[in-house]
Design a protein around this motif. Structure first.
Motif, mmCIF file in Angstrom:
data_model
loop_
_atom_site.group_PDB
_atom_site.id
_atom_site.type_symbol
_atom_site.label_atom_id
_atom_site.label_comp_id
_atom_site.label_asym_id
_atom_site.label_seq_id
_atom_site.Cartn_x
_atom_site.Cartn_y
_atom_site.Cartn_z
ATOM 1 N N GLN A 23 3.489 0.429 -9.797
ATOM 2 C CA GLN A 23 2.422 0.845 -8.878
ATOM 3 C C GLN A 23 1.026 0.838 -9.508
ATOM 4 N N ILE A 24 0.883 1.538 -10.664
ATOM 5 C CA ILE A 24 -0.484 1.791 -11.170
ATOM 6 C C ILE A 24 -1.199 0.474 -11.484
ATOM 7 N N ARG A 25 -0.519 -0.411 -12.220
ATOM 8 C CA ARG A 25 -1.191 -1.665 -12.580
ATOM 9 C C ARG A 25 -1.505 -2.503 -11.342
ATOM 10 N N PRO A 26 -0.526 -2.699 -10.421
ATOM 11 C CA PRO A 26 -0.862 -3.491 -9.223
ATOM 12 C C PRO A 26 -1.988 -2.877 -8.383
ATOM 13 N N VAL A 27 -1.992 -1.546 -8.241
ATOM 14 C CA VAL A 27 -3.061 -0.907 -7.444
ATOM 15 C C VAL A 27 -4.422 -1.140 -8.124
ATOM 16 N N GLU A 30 -5.538 -4.724 -7.635
ATOM 17 C CA GLU A 30 -5.998 -4.933 -6.257
ATOM 18 C C GLU A 30 -7.434 -4.409 -6.085
ATOM 19 N N ALA A 31 -7.694 -3.199 -6.597
ATOM 20 C CA ALA A 31 -9.048 -2.617 -6.465
ATOM 21 C C ALA A 31 -10.063 -3.493 -7.190
ATOM 22 N N ASP A 32 -9.660 -4.013 -8.345
ATOM 23 C CA ASP A 32 -10.588 -4.849 -9.120
ATOM 24 C C ASP A 32 -10.904 -6.144 -8.360
ATOM 25 N N ARG A 33 -9.848 -6.731 -7.765
ATOM 26 C CA ARG A 33 -10.033 -7.992 -7.031
ATOM 27 C C ARG A 33 -10.926 -7.758 -5.811
ATOM 28 N N LEU A 34 -10.698 -6.631 -5.118
ATOM 29 C CA LEU A 34 -11.481 -6.346 -3.913
ATOM 30 C C LEU A 34 -12.844 -5.739 -4.245
ATOM 31 N N GLY A 35 -13.006 -5.267 -5.483
ATOM 32 C CA GLY A 35 -14.294 -4.723 -5.914
ATOM 33 C C GLY A 35 -14.656 -3.415 -5.237
ATOM 34 N N ARG A 36 -13.644 -2.613 -4.894
ATOM 35 C CA ARG A 36 -13.944 -1.310 -4.289
ATOM 36 C C ARG A 36 -12.841 -0.298 -4.630
ATOM 37 N N PRO A 37 -13.199 1.005 -4.573
ATOM 38 C CA PRO A 37 -12.190 2.014 -4.919
ATOM 39 C C PRO A 37 -11.000 1.979 -3.977
ATOM 40 N N THR A 38 -9.857 2.410 -4.476
ATOM 41 C CA THR A 38 -8.665 2.539 -3.631
ATOM 42 C C THR A 38 -8.966 3.583 -2.544
ATOM 43 N N PRO A 39 -8.796 3.217 -1.245
ATOM 44 C CA PRO A 39 -9.164 4.167 -0.183
ATOM 45 C C PRO A 39 -8.336 5.449 -0.262
ATOM 46 N N ALA A 40 -8.949 6.562 0.166
ATOM 47 C CA ALA A 40 -8.291 7.880 0.056
ATOM 48 C C ALA A 40 -7.006 7.950 0.866
ATOM 49 N N ASP A 41 -6.884 7.089 1.910
ATOM 50 C CA ASP A 41 -5.662 7.152 2.722
ATOM 51 C C ASP A 41 -4.628 6.089 2.295
ATOM 52 N N SER A 84 -1.609 11.071 -20.314
ATOM 53 C CA SER A 84 -2.854 10.366 -19.927
ATOM 54 C C SER A 84 -2.965 9.019 -20.619
ATOM 55 N N GLU A 85 -2.553 8.981 -21.883
ATOM 56 C CA GLU A 85 -2.618 7.700 -22.598
ATOM 57 C C GLU A 85 -1.772 6.656 -21.872
ATOM 58 N N GLU A 86 -0.572 7.088 -21.466
ATOM 59 C CA GLU A 86 0.327 6.136 -20.807
ATOM 60 C C GLU A 86 -0.243 5.682 -19.458
ATOM 61 N N MET A 87 -0.842 6.612 -18.721
ATOM 62 C CA MET A 87 -1.445 6.222 -17.429
ATOM 63 C C MET A 87 -2.549 5.195 -17.648
ATOM 64 N N SER A 88 -3.389 5.450 -18.649
ATOM 65 C CA SER A 88 -4.517 4.539 -18.876
ATOM 66 C C SER A 88 -4.059 3.197 -19.411
ATOM 67 N N TYR A 89 -2.909 3.209 -20.082
ATOM 68 C CA TYR A 89 -2.356 1.930 -20.531
ATOM 69 C C TYR A 89 -2.178 1.021 -19.311
ATOM 70 N N GLY A 93 -8.739 3.238 -14.403
ATOM 71 C CA GLY A 93 -9.456 3.488 -13.150
ATOM 72 C C GLY A 93 -8.535 4.151 -12.139
ATOM 73 N N VAL A 94 -7.296 3.684 -12.083
ATOM 74 C CA VAL A 94 -6.329 4.276 -11.155
ATOM 75 C C VAL A 94 -6.004 5.709 -11.605
ATOM 76 N N ALA A 95 -5.885 5.902 -12.925
ATOM 77 C CA ALA A 95 -5.564 7.253 -13.427
ATOM 78 C C ALA A 95 -6.617 8.261 -12.956
ATOM 79 N N VAL A 96 -7.888 7.845 -12.947
ATOM 80 C CA VAL A 96 -8.936 8.792 -12.520
ATOM 81 C C VAL A 96 -8.933 8.954 -11.002
#
Ligand SMILES: Cc1cc2nc3c(=O)[nH]c(=O)nc-3n(C[C@H](O)[C@H](O)[C@H](O)COP(=O)(O)OP(=O)(O)OC[C@H]3O[C@@H](n4cnc5c(N)ncnc54)[C@H](O)[C@@H]3O)c2cc1C
Length: 395
Positions: A23-27, A30-41, A84-89, A93-96
């Motif tokens: 999940q984390i890497r694909p999300v 996707e945000a990087d490709r679309l150039g916008r934050p992951t929507p809250a919903d 946190s280290e593992e999430m950021s790996y 951006g998704v971790a935050v």
């Protein structure tokens, strides 16, 4: 200092690893490709709640001051660093972007009254929906020099009236509340600072604009304004007595001493990802026969481990209630540079493949620079440590 990872924490790290891959890497990509934050919903955030994430670290009760069992408090921030280290790996951006009280939590935990913790962190214990908190210190005219914040706080009866502008606050436009720092009198410098919880929907809180960023696109960094924004006295973090003891700035700094190692370890996670990508590319392209390349890759691994130990030490001191100003700054001064070196090496090895802009290394290269900037730049950490070395008071 105990360097082992207990089985419970290891289980959580393994869980994050699985979630990271699926999940984390694909999300994040996707945000990087679309150039916008992951929507809250986005359904990803609901999934996080289902698996027990997006919660407060606050345990929901205060130890009685005079309790017979009250001994030295042993916190769990070292374990948090491992996770946190593992999430950021997988994607910092998704971790935050994860739901939770975020950087607004440390000032509430360290300075907030029992009532404030219950009101603002309580809803994060078993959240009914993805909820976010936010932290806003930075202003268009005040970054490193936090003493220069100009957002004003004026008492009006039992309330406070806030005016000013904030920038780059993580998750601010989707947050239930934002911890806002303002000053009662700019001539007092840091002693004039007060921290308020400004709740979503408070009249006068608005003009949210999600900033453009070179990397870490999965979470929003947002500017906003406060225009005659009326905040109840009960939302002044710690209450007036806290500031009468001239503890406001100390509270902010304690909060940074807790969050700097956390940001530093996130850089270690990004650096590890960059090293793995660089190694994989070098292997696929038969570059590992060259001793110079092996040496450069190994240097990164070595330096990442040093950086991790600095972070762990800073967190361990905090967990045992011991001063960690120097160690927190040291971790923050070192880790982002190592991670940047890892991403740079990756870019160099990849050559034109990296330059095309569609390789993970290139994204990590754009993501990592912010780690040297947020929570006090590397330069500012070096100033703090050097002043401490020669026993000058903290500036
Ligand atoms: C991705 C991202 C996320 C962020 N998230 C948040 C957030 O959630 N909440 C929040 O409040 N803020 C946030 N910030 C803001 C961040 O904390 C500031 O950018 C940071 O404090 C630096 O401030 P500045 O950008 O104004 O740079 P400046 O303070 O203007 O510094 C510019 C340069 O001058 C150097 N410098 C400054 N002072 C000195 C000195 N005395 N001596 C030598 N060199 C000096 C600095 O090291 C830096 O290289 C975020 C920023 C970014 C980029």
């Amino acid at each position: 200092m105990n360097l082992s990872i207990d089985s419970e924490t290891q289980k959580r790290i393994d869980g994050v690893r699985k979630l990271g891959e699926s999940q984390i890497r694909p999300v994040g990509l996707e945000a990087d490709r679309l150039g916008r934050p992951t929507p809250a919903d986005h359904p990803f955030f609901d999934l996080l709640l289902e698996i027990g994430m997006g919660r407060s670290r606050w345990v929901g009760e205060e130890p009685a001051e005079d309790s017979d069992t009250a001994g030295p408090r042993v916190g769990n921030s070292r374990n948090m660093l491992c996770i946190s280290e593992e999430m950021s790996y997988w994607d910092r951006g998704v971790a935050v972007s994860f739901p939770g009280p975020g950087l607004g939590e440390p000032p509430l935990i360290s300075m907030g009254t029992a009532d404030q913790k219950a009101r603002f962190l309580g809803p994060f214990l078993e959240p009914d929906r993805p909820r976010w908190g936010s932290f806003a210190m930075t202003e268009p005219g005040a970054g490193s020099d936090v003493a220069a914040i100009a957002s004003s706080a004026r008492k009006d009866g039992g309330d406070w009236i806030l005016n000013g502008a904030k920038s780059f606050a993580a998750n601010a436009s989707r947050a239930d509340w934002i911890v806002v720092w303002a000053t009662v009198d700019p001539s007092l410098g840091r002693e004039g600072h007060r921290a308020f919880v400004v709740e979503r929907g408070t009249p006068g809180l608005g003009d949210f604009v999600v900033e453009r960023k070179m990397g870490l696109k999965a979470y929003e960094s947002t500017s906003f304004t406060l225009r005659d924004c009326r905040v109840p006295g009960a939302n002044l973090i710690g209450g007036e007595e806290h500031y009468a003891r001239r503890a406001g700035f100390k509270g902010a700094m304690r909060s940074f001493n807790a969050t700097r190692p956390l940001v530093a370890i996130m850089a270690v996670g990004i650096g590890r990802a960059a090293l793995d990508e660089a190694l994989a590319f070098a292997r696929e392209n038969n570059l590992l026969g060259d001793a110079r390349i092996r040496d450069r890759l190994e240097r990164i691994r070595r330096r990442l481990r040093v950086a991790r130990l600095l972070c762990w030490r800073a967190a361990w001191l905090a967990d045992h209630g011991r001063p960690n100003i120097v160690e927190a700054s040291m971790s923050k001064a070192v880790a982002p540079n190592v991670a940047l070196e890892a991403a740079s090496l990756g870019m160099e090895l990849l050559g034109e493949v990296g330059g095309r802009g569609d390789h993970l290394i290139e994204k990590l290269f754009r993501d990592v620079k912010a780690m040297d900037i947020v929570e006090g730049t590397g330069q500012v950490q070096r100033i703090v440590m050097a002043r401490h070395l020669v026993q000058l008071p903290r500036d």
